[in-house]
Design a protein around this motif. Sequence first.
Motif, PDB file in Angstrom:
ATOM      1  N   GLY A  23       0.930  -0.892  -0.127  1.00 17.65           N
ATOM      2  CA  GLY A  23      -0.050   0.025   0.547  1.00 17.65           C
ATOM      3  C   GLY A  23       0.890   1.308   0.342  1.00 17.65           C
ATOM      4  N   TYR A  24       1.986   1.185  -0.337  1.00 18.66           N
ATOM      5  CA  TYR A  24       2.494   2.155  -0.298  1.00 18.66           C
ATOM      6  C   TYR A  24       3.903   2.415  -2.005  1.00 18.66           C
ATOM      7  N   ILE A  25       4.110   3.907  -2.131  1.00 21.33           N
ATOM      8  CA  ILE A  25       4.878   3.690  -3.047  1.00 21.33           C
ATOM      9  C   ILE A  25       6.338   3.321  -2.927  1.00 21.33           C
ATOM     10  N   LYS A  26       6.848   2.326  -3.437  1.00 21.77           N
ATOM     11  CA  LYS A  26       8.224   2.589  -2.955  1.00 21.77           C
ATOM     12  C   LYS A  26       9.365   2.732  -3.926  1.00 21.77           C
ATOM     13  N   LYS A  27       9.046   2.166  -5.395  1.00 23.63           N
ATOM     14  CA  LYS A  27      10.710   3.151  -6.036  1.00 23.63           C
ATOM     15  C   LYS A  27       9.504   3.476  -7.932  1.00 23.63           C
ATOM     16  N   ARG A  28      10.555   3.864  -8.674  1.00 20.03           N
ATOM     17  CA  ARG A  28      10.128   4.321 -10.130  1.00 20.03           C
ATOM     18  C   ARG A  28      10.808   4.384 -10.752  1.00 20.03           C
ATOM     19  N   LYS A  29      11.507   4.460 -11.433  1.00 18.81           N
ATOM     20  CA  LYS A  29      12.431   3.700 -12.992  1.00 18.81           C
ATOM     21  C   LYS A  29      12.396   4.187 -13.604  1.00 18.81           C
ATOM     22  N   VAL A  30      12.130   5.087 -14.440  1.00 14.99           N
ATOM     23  CA  VAL A  30      11.784   5.187 -16.445  1.00 14.99           C
ATOM     24  C   VAL A  30      13.177   5.199 -17.087  1.00 14.99           C
ATOM     25  N   SER A  31      13.726   3.805 -18.087  1.00 11.98           N
ATOM     26  CA  SER A  31      14.533   4.580 -18.870  1.00 11.98           C
ATOM     27  C   SER A  31      13.491   4.518 -20.548  1.00 11.98           C
ATOM     28  N   HIS A  32      14.480   5.001 -21.405  1.00  6.94           N
ATOM     29  CA  HIS A  32      14.111   5.222 -22.383  1.00  6.94           C
ATOM     30  C   HIS A  32      14.592   3.745 -23.159  1.00  6.94           C
ATOM     31  N   GLN A  33      13.269   3.835 -24.831  1.00  6.89           N
ATOM     32  CA  GLN A  33      12.791   2.798 -24.875  1.00  6.89           C
ATOM     33  C   GLN A  33      14.181   2.200 -26.064  1.00  6.89           C
ATOM     34  N   GLU A  34      14.703   3.009 -26.232  1.00  6.98           N
ATOM     35  CA  GLU A  34      15.533   2.469 -27.365  1.00  6.98           C
ATOM     36  C   GLU A  34      16.782   2.188 -26.774  1.00  6.98           C
ATOM     37  N   PHE A  35      17.534   2.471 -25.697  1.00  9.82           N
ATOM     38  CA  PHE A  35      18.557   2.522 -25.219  1.00  9.82           C
ATOM     39  C   PHE A  35      18.414   2.803 -23.397  1.00  9.82           C
ATOM     40  N   PRO A  36      17.942   1.454 -22.608  1.00 10.88           N
ATOM     41  CA  PRO A  36      17.546   1.421 -21.491  1.00 10.88           C
ATOM     42  C   PRO A  36      18.755   0.656 -20.873  1.00 10.88           C
ATOM     43  N   ASP A  37      20.043   0.901 -21.365  1.00 11.40           N
ATOM     44  CA  ASP A  37      20.962   0.959 -20.442  1.00 11.40           C
ATOM     45  C   ASP A  37      21.669   1.953 -19.800  1.00 11.40           C
ATOM     46  N   GLU A  38      21.760   2.657 -20.680  1.00 12.08           N
ATOM     47  CA  GLU A  38      22.216   4.306 -21.473  1.00 12.08           C
ATOM     48  C   GLU A  38      21.575   4.946 -21.004  1.00 12.08           C
ATOM     49  N   SER A  39      20.374   5.757 -20.631  1.00 15.07           N
ATOM     50  CA  SER A  39      19.384   6.599 -20.274  1.00 15.07           C
ATOM     51  C   SER A  39      18.368   6.370 -19.346  1.00 15.07           C
ATOM     52  N   TRP A  40      18.314   6.353 -18.805  1.00 17.01           N
ATOM     53  CA  TRP A  40      17.285   6.166 -17.313  1.00 17.01           C
ATOM     54  C   TRP A  40      17.439   6.682 -15.953  1.00 17.01           C
ATOM     55  N   GLU A  41      16.240   7.365 -15.160  1.00 17.20           N
ATOM     56  CA  GLU A  41      16.191   7.402 -13.971  1.00 17.20           C
ATOM     57  C   GLU A  41      15.943   6.439 -13.334  1.00 17.20           C
ATOM     58  N   GLU A  42      16.032   6.351 -11.546  1.00 21.53           N
ATOM     59  CA  GLU A  42      15.169   5.736 -10.285  1.00 21.53           C
ATOM     60  C   GLU A  42      15.603   6.521  -9.563  1.00 21.53           C
ATOM     61  N   THR A  43      14.397   6.474  -8.824  1.00 21.70           N
ATOM     62  CA  THR A  43      13.755   7.271  -7.652  1.00 21.70           C
ATOM     63  C   THR A  43      13.182   6.070  -6.506  1.00 21.70           C
ATOM     64  N   VAL A  44      13.525   6.104  -5.235  1.00 18.67           N
ATOM     65  CA  VAL A  44      13.943   5.373  -4.521  1.00 18.67           C
ATOM     66  C   VAL A  44      12.822   6.691  -3.513  1.00 18.67           C
ATOM     67  N   TYR A  45      11.991   5.825  -3.115  1.00 16.09           N
ATOM     68  CA  TYR A  45      11.191   7.110  -2.403  1.00 16.09           C
ATOM     69  C   TYR A  45      10.849   5.687  -0.725  1.00 16.09           C
ATOM     70  N   SER A  46      11.023   7.138   0.030  1.00 20.12           N
ATOM     71  CA  SER A  46      11.061   6.193   2.040  1.00 20.12           C
ATOM     72  C   SER A  46      10.070   7.304   2.505  1.00 20.12           C
ATOM     73  N   PHE A  47       9.553   6.841   3.313  1.00 17.25           N
ATOM     74  CA  PHE A  47       8.435   8.141   4.370  1.00 17.25           C
ATOM     75  C   PHE A  47       8.448   7.559   5.920  1.00 17.25           C
ATOM     76  N   ASN A  48       7.631   8.303   6.846  1.00 19.50           N
ATOM     77  CA  ASN A  48       7.960   8.267   8.076  1.00 19.50           C
ATOM     78  C   ASN A  48       6.369   7.772   8.152  1.00 19.50           C
ATOM     79  N   TYR A  49       5.872   6.526   8.876  1.00 17.66           N
ATOM     80  CA  TYR A  49       4.349   6.453   8.503  1.00 17.66           C
ATOM     81  C   TYR A  49       4.166   6.897  10.212  1.00 17.66           C
TER      82      TYR A  49
END
Length: 165
Positions: free
Chosen positions: A137-163
Motif C-alpha cells: 500500500g505504499y509507493i516504493k520506487k519509480r524507474k523510467v528508462s528510454h525504450q531505445e537505449f534502456p541501459d544508457e538512459s534511465w533514472e530511478e527514484t526510491v521513496y521512503s516515508f515516516n509512517y
Amino acid sequence: MKTIYSILCSSMFLALLFVNLSFANYSGNMDKPVLLQDKTPDGVSIKIGVHTAEYNSSVPYKSGFRWGAELKEPRIIVTRINVEFGNTKVFVPLSAYCDLTNPNICTLQTSNKSFVLVIEGGQASTSYKAEIYFENGYIKKRKVSHQEFPDESWEETVYSFNYLF
C-alpha cells in the motif's frame, strides 16, 4: 502469478485522448482517467486512475519535461495518479509522474502485496517506459528508462516515508 492488463493500444489511446480531452485544461475538471483494476493473489483490490490533459501554457513546471518530449513541447501530460490499495488511498507524490508526457499504454502487474504501474509513452527517439512500484500500500520506487537505449538512459527514484500509525 502476474496479471497484465493492457488498457489501450497506442493508436487507440491517442485517439481516445484527443476525443476525451478536447475541452481539457490543466486546472482540474478536465479528464476521464485511464482506469486499471485488479486484485492481488491474496484478494486485496487495486484501483488506479491515470489522469492526463492536453498540454497548455498554464503548466507550472513546463521547463522540466523530459520523458516523451525531450526537446519539444508535449501534446499530453500526466497530471495525476490516484491509487487505492484495498480501502486505503495511496499517496503518490508529484515526482512520480510530473515529467511523464505523451503516454501511449498503461498496464498493471500484480503479485502478492505488491504491484507495478507501467506507463509507456513517447515515440521513437523519445519513447520511454516508466515503472512505478508499490508494496503493502505504499509507493516504493519509480524507474523510467528510454525504450531505445534502456541501459544508457534511465533514472530511478526510491521513496521512503515516516509512517505514523
